[in-house]
Motif scaffolding. Sequence first.
Motif, PDB file in Angstrom:
ATOM      1  N   HIS A 139     -17.070  -9.478 -19.212  1.00 28.72           N
ATOM      2  CA  HIS A 139     -17.182 -10.633 -18.528  1.00 28.72           C
ATOM      3  C   HIS A 139     -18.452 -10.537 -17.935  1.00 28.72           C
ATOM      4  N   PHE A 148     -10.349 -12.741 -19.926  1.00 33.55           N
ATOM      5  CA  PHE A 148     -11.811 -12.902 -19.434  1.00 33.55           C
ATOM      6  C   PHE A 148     -12.843 -13.549 -19.888  1.00 33.55           C
ATOM      7  N   ALA A 188      -7.904 -13.429 -13.441  1.00 31.72           N
ATOM      8  CA  ALA A 188      -9.337 -13.262 -14.501  1.00 31.72           C
ATOM      9  C   ALA A 188     -10.191 -14.399 -13.870  1.00 31.72           C
TER      10      ALA A 188
END
Length: 106
Positions: free
Chosen positions: A26, A46, A102
């Motif tokens: 990410h 993510f 996330a």
Amino acid sequence: MPGLIFDEVDAGIGGRVADVVGRKLHALGSAFQVLCITHLPQIAVFADQHFKVEKFVRGERTLSRVRRLSNREQREEIARMLGGIEITAKTRAAARELLHQARQVA
């Protein structure tokens, strides 16, 4: 923007390590276009966008289809990754929780 492709990035890892890998991927997304193929929900949550790759046979040919998932479809796919064939209310709740966690990182 330069791109990075990670295929089977989840090979040989799971749980906590998968969460760390998802976070790192990410973070890479801020400088690169990242395409990641994974079977682990701890990594998949993510992603900013999710695509599903489906293979099917038509006649004697094997074909592939790629389609972007809606938010609802994304939650269902994460639940399927967690629970397998039968998706239950508990696996849906776990998928929502993973996605929520996330998004707190993002």
